[in-house]
Design a protein around this motif. Structure first.
Motif, mmCIF file in Angstrom:
data_model
loop_
_atom_site.group_PDB
_atom_site.id
_atom_site.type_symbol
_atom_site.label_atom_id
_atom_site.label_comp_id
_atom_site.label_asym_id
_atom_site.label_seq_id
_atom_site.Cartn_x
_atom_site.Cartn_y
_atom_site.Cartn_z
ATOM 1 N N GLY A 54 0.830 -1.207 0.000
ATOM 2 C CA GLY A 54 0.000 0.000 0.000
ATOM 3 C C GLY A 54 0.858 1.248 0.000
ATOM 4 O O GLY A 54 2.079 1.193 -0.193
ATOM 5 N N GLU A 93 -5.511 3.004 0.741
ATOM 6 C CA GLU A 93 -5.841 4.213 -0.012
ATOM 7 C C GLU A 93 -5.735 5.422 0.904
ATOM 8 O O GLU A 93 -5.798 5.305 2.126
ATOM 9 C CB GLU A 93 -7.236 4.138 -0.639
ATOM 10 N N THR A 130 -8.920 9.993 -4.595
ATOM 11 C CA THR A 130 -8.425 8.850 -3.840
ATOM 12 C C THR A 130 -7.113 8.383 -4.451
ATOM 13 O O THR A 130 -7.033 8.173 -5.657
ATOM 14 C CB THR A 130 -9.444 7.700 -3.849
ATOM 15 N N SER A 132 -4.159 5.399 -4.452
ATOM 16 C CA SER A 132 -3.946 3.996 -4.095
ATOM 17 C C SER A 132 -2.878 3.421 -5.014
ATOM 18 O O SER A 132 -2.472 4.052 -5.997
ATOM 19 C CB SER A 132 -5.244 3.194 -4.223
#
Length: 137
Positions: A54, A93, A130, A132
């Motif tokens: 991540g 995220e 967002t 990610s």
């Protein structure tokens, strides 16, 4: 994330930005997220890594203190910036809101910064963005 999907080429990781149904994939492994605090009008920067686990925050810094931007006790003043390294916890995220009161989020890499509107090619306005790691289909 938005309905559209982004592909990563060559097996490397990419950063995906999604806003108002549009997804942009950037082939970067590290970046700085920069913005101006909407109330105090002070600069804030965060250094991020794009990893298989991540997005991981490596270091944060703020130019000054004030409402809602108090640096943690471990922060050190370096060249006018309070700097610290939070625990490196990967996040699936990161959601960026925009009040429109202090300018746009800027994504910086190798000394070059671009606003989210520049990256998307149209004004983002108050739309949420967002961030990610891009998923391979």
């Amino acid at each position: 994330m938005a309905a559209a999907s982004a592909q990563c080429g060559g097996g490397g990781l990419s950063l995906c930005l999604a806003s108002a149904g549009v997804v942009k994939a950037l082939s970067i492994a590290a970046f700085t997220l920069a913005w101006t605090h909407s109330i105090e009008k002070s600069a804030w920067q965060e250094d991020w890594l794009v990893t298989p686990a991540g997005l991981t925050l490596q270091r944060a810094r703020v130019k000054g203190t004030g409402a809602g931007m108090e640096p943690p006790p471990e922060a050190r003043l370096v060249d006018g910036w309070f700097q610290w390294s939070p625990p490196p916890v990967p996040r699936p995220e990161v959601v960026l809101g925009n009040s429109g009161a202090a300018g746009e989020w800027r994504l910086c890499q190798e000394g070059r910064c671009r606003t989210l509107s520049e990256i998307f090619g149209h004004p983002i306005g108050a739309n949420v963005t967002t961030m990610s790691v891009c998923k391979n289909p």
